[in-house]
Design a protein around this motif. Structure first.
Motif, short mmCIF file in Angstrom:
data_model
loop_
_atom_site.label_atom_id
_atom_site.label_comp_id
_atom_site.label_asym_id
_atom_site.label_seq_id
_atom_site.Cartn_x
_atom_site.Cartn_y
_atom_site.Cartn_z
N GLY A 1 -5.26 -1.11 3.07
CA GLY A 1 -5.37 -1.15 4.51
C GLY A 1 -6.55 -1.67 5.18
O GLY A 1 -6.52 -2.25 6.21
N ASP B 1 3.59 0.91 7.79
CA ASP B 1 3.81 -0.35 7.01
C ASP B 1 5.07 -1.01 7.53
O ASP B 1 5.55 -1.80 7.58
CB ASP B 1 4.19 0.24 5.49
CG ASP B 1 2.72 0.34 4.82
OD1 ASP B 1 1.84 0.02 5.58
OD2 ASP B 1 2.81 0.67 3.68
N MET C 1 0.42 5.06 -2.17
CA MET C 1 0.67 6.30 -1.54
C MET C 1 1.66 7.14 -2.36
O MET C 1 1.76 8.42 -2.58
CB MET C 1 1.02 5.95 -0.08
CG MET C 1 1.23 7.05 0.84
SD MET C 1 -0.47 7.65 1.34
CE MET C 1 -0.45 9.17 0.90
N TYR D 1 3.25 9.16 7.81
CA TYR D 1 2.62 8.30 8.83
C TYR D 1 2.28 6.95 8.17
O TYR D 1 2.43 6.06 8.96
CB TYR D 1 1.30 8.99 9.18
CG TYR D 1 0.55 8.23 10.36
CD1 TYR D 1 0.96 8.21 11.80
CD2 TYR D 1 -0.30 7.33 10.19
CE1 TYR D 1 0.24 7.62 12.70
CE2 TYR D 1 -0.97 6.56 10.84
CZ TYR D 1 -0.65 6.56 12.16
OH TYR D 1 -1.39 5.88 13.38
N TRP D 2 1.77 6.89 7.05
CA TRP D 2 1.57 5.62 6.53
C TRP D 2 2.63 4.78 6.11
O TRP D 2 2.43 3.52 6.35
CB TRP D 2 0.47 5.80 5.13
CG TRP D 2 0.09 4.60 4.85
CD1 TRP D 2 0.26 3.68 3.82
CD2 TRP D 2 -1.03 3.93 5.30
NE1 TRP D 2 -0.31 2.73 3.48
CE2 TRP D 2 -1.39 2.54 4.87
CE3 TRP D 2 -2.00 4.19 6.26
CZ2 TRP D 2 -2.48 1.82 4.73
CZ3 TRP D 2 -3.12 3.25 6.86
CH2 TRP D 2 -3.22 2.00 5.84
N HIS D 3 3.64 5.44 5.72
CA HIS D 3 4.79 4.64 5.21
C HIS D 3 5.38 4.15 6.87
O HIS D 3 5.94 2.76 6.64
CB HIS D 3 5.91 5.33 4.79
CG HIS D 3 5.48 5.86 3.58
ND1 HIS D 3 4.70 4.98 2.37
CD2 HIS D 3 5.46 7.19 2.74
CE1 HIS D 3 4.51 5.80 1.36
NE2 HIS D 3 4.83 7.02 1.42
N SER E 1 0.83 -1.41 -0.01
CA SER E 1 -0.01 -0.01 0.09
C SER E 1 0.80 1.20 -0.18
O SER E 1 0.43 2.37 -0.32
CB SER E 1 -1.02 -0.12 1.19
OG SER E 1 -0.16 0.01 2.36
N SER E 2 2.15 1.10 0.40
CA SER E 2 2.88 2.42 0.16
C SER E 2 3.05 2.65 -1.23
O SER E 2 3.45 3.76 -1.65
CB SER E 2 4.34 2.04 0.84
OG SER E 2 4.33 2.25 2.42
N VAL F 1 -4.79 2.88 -1.44
CA VAL F 1 -4.22 2.74 -0.15
C VAL F 1 -5.27 2.44 0.87
O VAL F 1 -5.13 1.48 1.76
CB VAL F 1 -3.53 4.00 0.29
CG1 VAL F 1 -3.20 3.97 1.98
CG2 VAL F 1 -2.41 4.38 -0.51
N VAL G 1 -3.10 1.49 12.00
CA VAL G 1 -3.75 1.27 10.81
C VAL G 1 -5.10 2.19 10.45
O VAL G 1 -5.44 2.82 9.60
CB VAL G 1 -3.83 -0.04 10.25
CG1 VAL G 1 -4.53 -0.17 9.01
CG2 VAL G 1 -2.70 -0.88 10.24
N ILE H 1 -6.58 8.97 5.65
CA ILE H 1 -6.49 8.89 4.40
C ILE H 1 -8.08 9.06 3.84
O ILE H 1 -7.99 9.91 2.96
CB ILE H 1 -6.22 7.24 3.81
CG1 ILE H 1 -4.80 6.79 4.09
CG2 ILE H 1 -6.43 6.95 2.50
CD1 ILE H 1 -3.81 7.78 3.52
N GLY I 1 -4.55 5.71 10.57
CA GLY I 1 -4.04 5.94 9.12
C GLY I 1 -5.20 6.17 8.10
O GLY I 1 -5.47 7.08 7.23
#
Length: 202
Positions: free
Chosen positions: A109, A185, A83, A180-182, A79-80, A105, A147, A154, A150
Motif C-alpha cells: 500500500g 482495492d 490481507m 476496509y482494505w479490500h 495487497s488483498s 499489505v 489508502v 494496518i 487503511g
C-alpha cells in the motif's frame, strides 16, 4: 481495569442480536456503503462531464500514462492477497502469518502511495486548470486518502499483533479492517478503468 477487561473493550465481539456479526463489522459495512456512494457520485460526474465535452481530456491535456500505473495497480490489488493470508492465519492462531501478511499489505500500500505522489509531481496540469483536472485530483486524492487511512489501521493492527492481542478466538478487528482494505482495492479498479483506461480513448 484488568487486562482481560481491557481486551474485551478493544476487541469487538460477535452478537446474536446482529446475526452473529459484531457491531463493528456492521458499522464497517455501513461505512463502506457510504463511501461507495461517494465514489459512485464522483465517477458519474466524471463520466457526465466527459460526455458533455467535445475533447477529452480538456485543454489539450495528455491522457494519464499507463506505463507504471499498470504495475502499481497490480501491487495495490495484489495487497488483498497478504490481507487474506493474515486473516486466515490468525483464524488458525498463526501469529507469524498475521504479522507477515500485515507487513506485506503495508509495504504494498505504501509503495502505491509513493508512486501516486511521484505521478502528481510529474503531471503537467493542476487541480484548478479545468474540470478534468479538478475531477482527476479529487477522485485520485480521495482514493489516496482512503489508502492512507487503511495504512494507519494496518499499522495499528501490526502493533497489536506484535503485542499478542489477537488469537484464533479473538481477531474480529483484523476481519473488520480487512473488509476496509479490500474495499479500497475494489474501488481502485473503477477509478483506474474510468480515469486511466477510458481516457486513452478520448
Amino acid at each position: 481495569m484488568t487486562l482481560a477487561t481491557a481486551e474485551a473493550v478493544t476487541e469487538p465481539t460477535r452478537s446474536p442480536e446482529t446475526g452473529g456479526r459484531s457491531i463493528a463489522r456492521w458499522g464497517m459495512a455501513v461505512l463502506i456503503a457510504t463511501e461507495a456512494m461517494i465514489f459512485a457520485t464522483l465517477l458519474s460526474s466524471y463520466i457526465f462531464v466527459r460526455a458533455a465535452s467535445k475533447e477529452w481530456p480538456l485543454g489539450h491535456i495528455e491522457p494519464p500514462k499507463l506505463g507504471l500505473i499498470w504495475f502499481f495497480t497490480a501491487v495495490l490489488l495484489g495487497s488483498s492477497g497478504p490481507m487474506f493470508f493474515a486473516e486466515h492465519g490468525i483464524k488458525k492462531g498463526n501469529q507469524t502469518r498475521l504479522r507477515l501478511g500485515l507487513a506485506l499489505v503495508f509495504l504494498m500500500g505504501a509503495s502505491f502511495l509513493g508512486f501516486l505522489a511521484y505521478e502528481y509531481h510529474e503531471l503537467d496540469f493542476g487541480i484548478r486548470d479545468n474540470a478534468y483536472g479538478t475531477l482527476f485530483y479529487t477522485i485520485t486524492g480521495l482514493h489516496a486518502a482512503h489508502v492512507i487511512g487503511g495504512l494507519l489501521m494496518i499499522g495499528m493492527l501490526q502493533i497489536k499483533a506484535w503485542m499478542g492481542k489477537f488469537t484464533a478466538e479473538r481477531h474480529e478487528t483484523v476481519a473488520v479492517i480487512g473488509m476496509y482494505w479490500h474495499f479500497v482495492d475494489v474501488v481502485w479498479i473503477f477509478v483506474f478503468a474510468t480515469l486511466y483506461l477510458s481516457a486513452q480513448f478520448g
